[in-house]
Structure formats: C-alpha cells, structure tokens
Scaffold this motif. Structure first.
Motif, PDB file in Angstrom:
ATOM      1  N   UNK A 310      -1.922  28.539 -20.119  1.00 23.05           N
ATOM      2  CA  UNK A 310      -3.204  28.755 -19.446  1.00 23.05           C
ATOM      3  C   UNK A 310      -3.633  27.521 -18.640  1.00 23.05           C
ATOM      4  N   UNK A 311      -3.328  26.341 -19.166  1.00 22.12           N
ATOM      5  CA  UNK A 311      -3.845  25.112 -18.542  1.00 22.12           C
ATOM      6  C   UNK A 311      -2.740  24.284 -17.884  1.00 22.12           C
ATOM      7  N   UNK A 312      -1.618  24.926 -17.567  1.00 23.94           N
ATOM      8  CA  UNK A 312      -0.502  24.167 -17.014  1.00 23.94           C
ATOM      9  C   UNK A 312      -0.788  23.742 -15.574  1.00 23.94           C
ATOM     10  N   UNK A 322       0.869  22.458 -21.669  1.00 22.13           N
ATOM     11  CA  UNK A 322       1.356  23.607 -22.431  1.00 22.13           C
ATOM     12  C   UNK A 322       0.786  23.485 -23.840  1.00 22.13           C
ATOM     13  N   UNK A 323       0.376  24.606 -24.404  1.00 20.94           N
ATOM     14  CA  UNK A 323      -0.168  24.585 -25.774  1.00 20.94           C
ATOM     15  C   UNK A 323       0.811  25.223 -26.756  1.00 20.94           C
ATOM     16  N   UNK A 361       1.802  17.668 -21.961  1.00 18.17           N
ATOM     17  CA  UNK A 361       1.374  17.512 -20.565  1.00 18.17           C
ATOM     18  C   UNK A 361       2.552  17.514 -19.596  1.00 18.17           C
ATOM     19  N   UNK A 362       2.365  18.224 -18.514  1.00 13.11           N
ATOM     20  CA  UNK A 362       3.394  18.382 -17.480  1.00 13.11           C
ATOM     21  C   UNK A 362       3.298  17.214 -16.505  1.00 13.11           C
ATOM     22  N   UNK A 402      -7.846  18.336 -22.790  1.00 11.52           N
ATOM     23  CA  UNK A 402      -6.938  19.096 -23.657  1.00 11.52           C
ATOM     24  C   UNK A 402      -7.458  19.130 -25.089  1.00 11.52           C
ATOM     25  N   UNK A 403      -8.006  18.010 -25.543  1.00 14.76           N
ATOM     26  CA  UNK A 403      -8.558  17.985 -26.905  1.00 14.76           C
ATOM     27  C   UNK A 403      -9.776  18.895 -27.018  1.00 14.76           C
ATOM     28  N   UNK A 404     -10.555  18.964 -25.962  1.00 12.95           N
ATOM     29  CA  UNK A 404     -11.708  19.878 -25.983  1.00 12.95           C
ATOM     30  C   UNK A 404     -11.237  21.329 -26.056  1.00 12.95           C
TER      31      UNK A 404
END
Lengths: 516, 204
Positions: A310-312, A322-323, A361-362, A402-404
């Motif tokens: 979702x956040x890539x 990536x999660x 992280x990418x 990302x931590x949030x």
C-alpha cells in the motif's frame, strides 16, 4: 566429472584446479548458475566461504544459528553500527536461512532499470519462463490465508480494517510443518532452499563444491581473470588453515551477494572505474512492536504469509515501504525490542502476546538516493568490509510515517500497546498517542534500523561509466568475469529479493555459458 | 524532498576507537594517570574465558546485572552467566571484533573516560546500581554516535547472550519445536553416497 561437496577439514594440501567455470558463492545466484552450467555439461567448481550445514546442524538453537550460518557471526552492521545486517553465510546462502517469501520482480522496477539505468533485454516477459521453471522446481506456491499464523493474521486484519491493499505470500516449501524457525535453517528439509534442491542436483551433474573456502583475490592478466586464489578455512574456528586453493577457470562468476561480491572485486583491484561498491541498497527496516491481550505466538507458523505494498509508492522524493511481519524468536525479539533492564524484561515476559510489523523501505528509486557503499578496511581485516549507509531526513521521515502506519494497523487489529524501536521506546496505548512519534528523536542509533535484504554494489547498467556489469552480467572491463547475484541490481526491489536473484541467475546463465 | 545524504559530521566506529585509546593514553601522560589506571570491579573468573580479561569480564557482568536484575521466574545475570556466554559468542567470531569489544569495555569502565564524558571519577563497575543506570543512560543518549554505538553493541551482546540461556528462553514462554531435529541425519556429499534424498519435509 565426479561431483562432490568437500569441506575445509578435508582440504589438507594446497591445490590447483582447472575447470570451465569457477562460481564464487553458493547462494541464490551461484546455486542457480552452478546447476545451469553443470546441466550444459560444463565443468564447474563452486567455492563457498561458509560451511556445509545440513538438517543435521539445524537443531533450532537460535544462538548457534546466528553465529554459525550468518555473516560475521550475525554481527554484520554498517560501520557506525546504525544498521544491523542479517545475511547468510553457509552453503545455499540466504536461501538456507531466509523466511521463504517469494516475489517476482515488480514490473515497474524492471522498467526503471531499463529507462533510468540502461539495462537492456531484461523485462517481465523475458524473465517469466525462468520464474515459471523455478516456481515449479522449488514448489513456490501461495500459502493459504487459513494456514497463516496469528502474527500474519493481525497484519491481514489490520490492513483490512483500514482499507489498505493486502495479499498473501508465495513460499518455497514442500510438506512444511510451519515450525516458524526458517531463519535457523530447516530441520525437515521442507524449505526448498538451494541447499536441498539445485545444489545437490548440480553436484549430481558433476559440480565440485568446496565449502569453508574463502576466495581472496581474482588474478587478472590482459583483461581476463586467470585464477581465483582462495584460503581454506577451519570449519570449527572460521580461521584460515594456511592451505590454499587456486582455481584456473575459463570463466569466473562472482556470486557472493551484495557486500561480499563488491568486496572481492575491490580486493582484486577491480574497481569498475570507481563504481564497484557504490549504490548498495539495504531495504532498511523499522520494527513496530505490539502487545495483544490474547496469545499471538509469533514464533510459530510460517513466518511471512501476508504482505502489503500500500505504501510502496508515496510519490517522488518520499521513501516508500513494504509491510510484512517477522517471526519473534527470543533472541531476535530481544534485539528487535529496544531499551534495557526491567522495561525490556517486561516486554520479553509477554513474548507469547507480542506481534511486530516490519516496514521494509524501497531504496534507490528516488532522485539522489544513492544508497550506501562497500569499501575495504585495513590490511588486518579478513571478513569485514567497511559498509556505510548514510541515514538522513529522507529516511527519518519515512521511518516515522511507517511507524505511524504500523501502529495504526496494530491498533486496528486489537493491540493494547504499541512501542517504537527508539532506543527509549515510544509507548502508545491507542491511536491518539501516535503523535508521540513526532516528538521522538530520529538519528543514527536513536532509532533501531535493520536490514535483511542486501542489493547492489556491482550495479548492472547500460554504460561502464555508470555501472559495473553490462546487461549480460559481464564485468565491463574483463572479458571472462561475470557477477551473478543481488549485487547487480541497480536499485532495491520493494519485495523480498530471493526470487528476483534466482530468476536473473537462471536467465543470466546463458551468457555465462556462452563465454566459455 | 530529495535525499541529500548530508548529515551531521560523525566519526567512524574505528576512528573513535582509535581516538579512545590514544586520547586516553595522552591524557594519562598529561596528569590523568591515576584516574586512567583506577581499578574496576574484580570478580572471580569462570573457567573457559577466551576473550575477556578480568577487567572486561567484570565490566560486562556489571552491565548484565543492570540489564537482568533479579526477577521471579527468571535467571539473574549471574545465574545466566551472561559475561561468560558473551565471551563464547565473541570467541566464535572475528578476533578483531572481539578486540574492539574489549576496547569498548575498557573505555566504558575507565574512570578517566567517565570523567571526560560525564564527570564521574569512579569506574562503571564500582558505581552503585543507580549510578550505573545513569551511566548507561548517558551512553545511550550521548550526542556522540560512537557512544550510542557502544551502548547498542554492548546491549545487543548482553541480550543475545542472556536469551541463549535455556532458563531465560523458558521464562519468555517460548518452547522450541520438539522432535523435528535429527542429530544423526545422513550428510550427503555427492553421487558416491547415492542419490540425494533430502528434498521435501517430514513430520515426526
């Protein structure tokens, strides 16, 4: 040719071998390459610095596993210690000790390699038959959600509750008992690592594999590699025995992985016009630790079976991620948690109730993001390289966000508490506490950052001025030298890299064979 | 925002280790010798130490006592013999890493270094528990990356050692899967041993 796996204790005399191809490294790149070359009838000698460890050695002892099957006894890190680096060092390389997550290279990454880095002839269509073969051979299959452990289901549920994209992961296993200990080596051979698949097949085809043998230098003459000079290591102490192995091959393929491959080239005086060791990418990871009321037992079951991209892609200039979730074995969890003393003990005492999310992280896909570097250290250094990876506001912004996101997902899935990986953890008890993350310090060693995926250092590209190997994986300035591993990636991937390395090695084997 | 990779200047781990040693020696010559040489805690040495000398052993064990204080149902640092286990971890790795850890422990305990960094003149290992906690916190939050790195390295080593002890593992509630490891599984080395038969899982 009679194939066999030999170990350092058997190598009691100096030896010089001749062969068609010397493959340095037995991981995802070298393992595939060795088989493909042996299948073509070529005489292959493979050198592996790590030991030959099999299910007999995979006794689920966490401390022993990290100190025996990982680079630098599990202590590899950037020079300032701000990023801990987990990387395999054993026959089979990372495939023997990774968490079995398999992804094909995202098409947009291959397009970037073509459009930005000048890589030719390497697209998803070209690679598809290679991945098809590998997925069949290594039994790479979707791991059903209903077989996912609670740790992964927390991620699945949290993602669903927030409307984020989610998917299930393919794994290279056969009759897997889902012990959760993939990172310690598989005691049942269910993991279809190269240790129990392609490497034995290559040996059956005649490949000679020498474990506990550390390639120290490539000797070149007239633009060609004429010999690989290697030290024999004592399997018990990892120290050189004083015996030497010299391999004179028509073609040499360096497959030591990001960090060790550029390191070997640099040690050999092969600098690639200053490009060797540059553009090292680590997929830097931050871990969000949560506690649930009900048992999670994140140490059992398939380690990774759910993911989200979702956040890539957060737009240009903003690092995406990536999660996934990690398995939480005691030592690994103790290191993932920060803090010291009773507070740390409190968290360890709740291990069965712990969940963690990792944001991978990418790196390498944004303007100006050159990643890190690998360089040589002093003369006395034997196994360590100088790895630098500068972290700056570009990274800290992403880690904070990302931590949030992770905490939000964990609370959505029912977490009663989430703590950050700051050296003094930020403890959050509900979503309204997320703003505490804004006030926390972000700097090297103020926030724990890890890496389990290493890429780059010998980047592939369209010009010798900007890359180390060409689009056939051949070192630009040396006719009979190839690099076949994750170090050739011009950027990171945004997915777990094993299947990408396998696929590119399978595809690249034709070029290596043609050079013999 | 594009990454600039321009951060605050920081000294490398190796550079600072060198500065720590040489800087300490120079200061000793300049009049801080009594502090530089001030004795730390002395503990009975267990058999089998391979890396740590008496001073490093005592310093590391003092750190471990703060990391793992007595707690019901858990082994304390002495019961778990954390410094001995850490010594064994280091002995399996690169000798230069072991030497660096020894150096860091020397700086960590050293009274003169303590004075320079935080104004304390007592070796870490001889401080009260509360003062040791404060010293650890000082290293953790230092503005020097080297000191934060040293804290991180020693903390990680202590945790890795402690959680390799069976009683500590048991206290976390973790039970390793039983019955899957085959200690006498055949080791295949090539066709002379027959066909490779190791592919595919087996469940006891």
């Amino acid at each position: 040719m009679s194939g066999r796996i030999r170990t350092g204790d058997e190598l009691t005399e100096d030896q010089t071998l001749t062969c068609d191809v010397c493959v340095v490294g037995s991981g995802a790149g070298g393992g595939v390459l060795g088989l493909e070359l042996a299948k073509r009838g070529l005489d292959v000698v493979m050198l592996e610095e790590g030991g030959y460890h099999t299910r007999r050695d995979f006794d689920l002892n966490e401390a022993k596993a990290y100190s025996t099957f990982y680079q630098e006894a599990g202590n590899r890190a950037t020079d300032d210690l701000s990023i801990g680096i987990f990387q395999g060092r054993t026959v089979g390389g990372g495939t023997a000790i990774n968490w079995c997550a398999c992804f094909r290279t995202p098409p947009e990454i291959l397009e970037r390699w073509r459009d930005t880095h000048g890589v030719k002839g390497l697209d998803a269509t070209t690679l598809a038959p290679h991945w098809d073969w590998l997925e069949e051979r290594l039994n790479i299959r979707e791991w059903p959600l209903e077989q996912s452990n609670r740790n992964n289901r927390i991620l699945w549920e949290g993602l669903g509750a927030l409307g984020y994209s989610r998917g299930t992961v393919k794994r290279n296993v056969r009759s897997c008992a889902a012990l959760g200990t993939c990172g310690l080596g598989c005691p049942t051979n269910a993991k279809q690592s190269l240790l129990v698949t392609l490497i034995p097949e290559a040996v059956e085809q005649g490949m000679r594999l020498f474990a506990n043998v550390s390639a120290r230098k490539l000797e070149t003459q007239g633009g060609r590699v004429v010999a690989v000079h290697a030290d024999v290591l004592n399997p018990g102490t990892n120290q050189p025995t004083g015996k030497r192995l010299t391999v004179k091959a028509k073609v040499t393929a360096v497959c030591g992985g990001a960090i060790n491959s550029p390191g070997l080239l640099l040690r050999s005086g092969l600098t690639g016009r200053g490009r060797v060791g540059k553009r090292l990418f680590l997929h830097p990871v931050v871990v969000s630790n949560a506690r649930f009321q009900e048992p999670v037992e994140a140490y059992r079951g398939a380690p990774i079976s759910v993911y989200s991209r979702q956040f890539i892609n957060r737009g240009e200039g903003r690092l995406g991620w990536l999660l996934e979730v990690p398995p939480l074995l005691p030592i690994l969890n103790s290191l993932a948690l920060t803090g010291l003393g009773p507070a740390h003990q409190d968290q360890m005492a709740r291990l069965p109730y712990a969940n963690a999310l990792i944001s991978i992280c990418l790196d390498g896909v944004h303007p100006g993001d050159e990643g890190g570097t690998v360089a040589l250290r002093g003369e006395r250094e034997y196994s360590r390289f100088k790895v630098d990876y500068p972290l700056n506001d570009f990274h800290w912004e992403a880690f904070r966000e990302a931590l949030k996101v992770s905490a939000r997902i964990q609370f959505a899935a029912g977490a009663e508490q989430v703590s950050s990986p700051h050296s003094r953890p930020v403890v959050m008890r509900s979503e309204k506490d997320l703003s505490l993350l804004d006030d926390a310090p972000y700097g090297p060693l103020q926030l724990s950052v890890l890496s389990a995926h290493q890429m780059g250092g010998c980047a592939m590209g369209g010009s010798p001025e900007t890359s180390v190997v060409d689009s056939t994986l051949r070192y630009w300035d040396t006719d009979n030298l190839f690099v076949v591993d994750g170090s050739v990636f011009p950027t990171a991937l945004g997915v777990n890299p094993m299947e990408s390395i396998l696929g590119i090695a399978h595809w690249g084997s034709q070029h290596v064979a043609a050079a013999v | 925002m594009s990454p600039s990779h321009v951060g605050p200047p920081s000294l490398s781990r190796r550079g600072l280790l060198k500065r720590g040693v040489f800087g300490g020696a120079l200061l000793a010559l300049g009049g801080g010798g009594a502090l530089f040489l001030r004795e730390g805690l002395s503990l009975p040495l267990p058999e089998g130490l391979q890396v740590f000398g008496p001073r490093e052993y005592a310093t590391f064990q003092a750190i471990a006592r703060r990391a793992f204080p007595p707690r019901e149902g858990w082994p304390d640092a002495d019961t778990a013999r954390v410094a001995l286990l850490a010594d064994q971890v280091l002995a399996r790795g690169d000798p230069l890493v072991a030497q660096e850890v020894r150096t860091v422990l020397g700086i960590f305990d050293n009274a003169l270094a303590g004075l320079l960094f935080s104004g304390r003149v007592t070796p870490f290992s001889r401080l009260s528990p509360e003062a040791q906690d404060a010293a650890l916190e000082d290293w953790r939050t230092s503005r020097l990356v080297f000191r934060r790195g040293a804290f991180h390295a020693l903390r990680s080593l202590a945790h890795a050692a402690y959680y390799s002890h069976p009683a500590a593992i048991a206290a976390t509630g973790y039970v390793a899967p039983q019955g899957f490891h085959v200690a006498d599984a055949p080791v295949w080395r090539g066709p002379a041993d027959g066909s490779f038969a190791g592919t595919g899982g087996s469940t006891p």
